[in-house]
Design a protein around this motif. Structure first.
Motif, PDB file in Angstrom:
ATOM      1  N   ASN A   1       3.289  -4.019  -7.978  1.00  0.00           N
ATOM      2  CA  ASN A   1       2.618  -4.198  -6.688  1.00  0.00           C
ATOM      3  C   ASN A   1       2.079  -5.614  -6.499  1.00  0.00           C
ATOM      4  O   ASN A   1       2.043  -6.137  -5.379  1.00  0.00           O
TER       5      ASN A   1
ATOM      6  N   THR B   1       0.810  -1.216   0.000  1.00  0.00           N
ATOM      7  CA  THR B   1       0.000   0.000   0.000  1.00  0.00           C
ATOM      8  C   THR B   1       0.844   1.267   0.000  1.00  0.00           C
ATOM      9  O   THR B   1       0.318   2.374  -0.016  1.00  0.00           O
ATOM     10  N   THR B   2       2.176   1.120   0.031  1.00  0.00           N
ATOM     11  CA  THR B   2       3.077   2.268   0.135  1.00  0.00           C
ATOM     12  C   THR B   2       3.429   2.819  -1.247  1.00  0.00           C
ATOM     13  O   THR B   2       3.698   2.065  -2.178  1.00  0.00           O
ATOM     14  N   ASP B   3       3.435   4.153  -1.358  1.00  0.00           N
ATOM     15  CA  ASP B   3       3.946   4.810  -2.562  1.00  0.00           C
ATOM     16  C   ASP B   3       5.462   4.905  -2.406  1.00  0.00           C
ATOM     17  O   ASP B   3       5.981   5.695  -1.616  1.00  0.00           O
TER      18      ASP B   3
END
Length: 440
Positions: free
Chosen positions: A177, A104-106
């Motif tokens: 992802n 979920t991290t950019d």
């Protein structure tokens, strides 16, 4: 009614070699993802080399300081709940959860958050490693140590191949992802094997409950642990003390085994799929080197084999440095570039596969989680620092200087290897002190 019965995979030599190989595969998978796939992605997105060096240094920090919590595994053996198997299973599950959260991290805009998540994941991975190593020290027979470490690190390289090159190929087909789901599925298979087929031999040695106050017994347990640990490092001959110094030295020429290799591949112009394929070939070759190094170590001795393999790691490193210095990185022939990377992978695998065997001979099984972990943590601190300085030098002076300096530094461990010794055992009684009446 039929019942499902499991077997103890650690009860036989083949079972031990296979099991510890698989456990090390589970260690290598997340490391391969973060150090190969993620570093490649970050460099391709434009992240500077010094930032990538910082990222890799942060990745190794939990491994460098895992000694701080390693005593928990020695002291709280959790015999009633499966022993070190429980530690391994819990940490593998936590690794899966933190990897899924990382999805979920950019990665670019939230770079600090990424470092935090990867560091947390590696805390669990490093703790899992502590428990696996403690189990290996107390389970592998003396004549299995070299082969055992060879198979273990071969497994780690296979895991790195799956998490690194395998993830890159998966990413090129399904998106970056989604690779985290792929990685988590692989770890789940390793977790299932651990739950079904691994049994800690310590759980067979249940100690009778004493009527003494539990807190007093626990205090006694801590006291006996630290006395035994002190004696294992400083009253077991010169071997363990020299081992501390040796652990702080380079494991051969290392630059082509970590972040520098990943960034070189990007700057050389390889595509994501090409990097994935080369990574798979390289890590399979390194895994083969681990097994070969273990066999050679058993046949010719750990120290002579380690000296030869350290020197061999410098040859392709210097050759690549010279080619970069003379012609420039992008002008090197593709076949030459691939050959250098894979050759180094073979030699580095041979050296790294038996490197840990040196420390197993210095380790007291009663404090294996802490003592062996301390040796390996210092090795990881060296790798962490190496990634940091290599990133700085590469950013400011170029790859050639990194590779030349990396090769020169192997002179330090080469001078120390002939002096290394196994620990001295004073008497059988001294190795049976850490078995108090109270058991977890």
């Amino acid at each position: 009614m039929a019942t499902f019965k499991t077997f103890d995979a650690l009860a036989t030599e083949k079972g031990r070699l296979f099991s510890f190989s698989l456990l090390y595969i589970s260690e290598g998978i997340p490391f391969g993802f973060t150090s190969v796939a993620l570093v490649t992605y970050l460099r391709g997105a434009g992240l500077a080399l010094d930032q990538i060096g910082l990222f890799m240094a942060a990745l190794f920090m939990p491994w460098a300081f895992k000694w701080a919590w390693a005593p928990l595994i020695d002291i709280f053996k959790l015999r009633r709940f499966g022993g070190r198997k429980t530690w391994i299973s819990f940490c593998t599950f936590a690794m899966i959860i933190t990897l899924l959260m990382t999805a979920t991290t950019d990665y670019i805009s939230d770079f600090q958050l990424l470092i935090t998540m990867v560091t947390l994941n590696n805390v669990f991975c490093a703790t899992q490693d502590v428990a696996i190593d403690a189990l290996a020290v107390s389970t592998l027979k003396e004549n299995e140590r070299s082969r055992g470490n060879g198979f273990m690190f071969a497994g780690q390289y296979i895991g790195i191949s799956l998490g690194g090159g395998g993830a890159m190929l998966f990413s090129s087909a399904y998106g970056f992802n989604n690779t985290l789901i792929f990685i988590s599925a692989l770890l789940s298979i390793c977790l299932l094997y651990t739950l079904l087929f691994i049994k800690d031999p310590f759980t067979r040695e249940l100690i009778k409950q004493s009527k003494t106050n539990v807190f007093r017994q626990l205090a006694l347990k801590f006291k006996q642990f630290f006395v035994t640990l002190y004696e294992s490092f400083f009253r077991s001959g010169k071997g363990p003390a020299l081992g501390i110094l040796f652990a702080l030295m380079p494991v051969g020429a290392m630059a082509l085994a970590y972040a520098t290799l990943s960034t070189i591949q990007v700057d050389y112009g390889l595509s994501e799929a090409e990097i994935g394929r080369l990574s798979i070939f390289n890590t399979i070759t390194a895994a083969t080197g681990c097994a070969l190094g273990g066999w050679l170590g058993d046949r010719f001795g750990l120290k002579p084999t380690l000296i030869v393999t350290y020197i061999l790691t410098a040859i392709p490193t210097i050759f690549l440095a010279w080619n970069i210095y003379q012609f420039g990185l992008v002008n090197i022939d593709t076949n030459t570039f691939y050959s250098i990377v894979i050759t180094h992978g073979l030699f580095y695998g041979m050296s790294f596969g038996i490197h840990a065997g040196i420390f197993m001979g210095m380790t007291n099984p009663l404090v294996a989680a802490t003592q062996f972990t301390a040796f390996m943590a210092m090795t990881n601190l060296t790798i962490s620092f190496a990634n940091y300085w290599q990133g700085l030098v590469a950013e400011n002076h170029g790859y050639a200087w990194v590779l030349f300096l990396d090769s020169l530094l192997i002179l330090l461990p080469l001078m120390l290897i002939p002096l290394l010794r196994n620990r001295k055992i004073k008497s059988p009684k001294n190795d049976k002190q850490l078995e108090p009446a109270y058991s977890n």
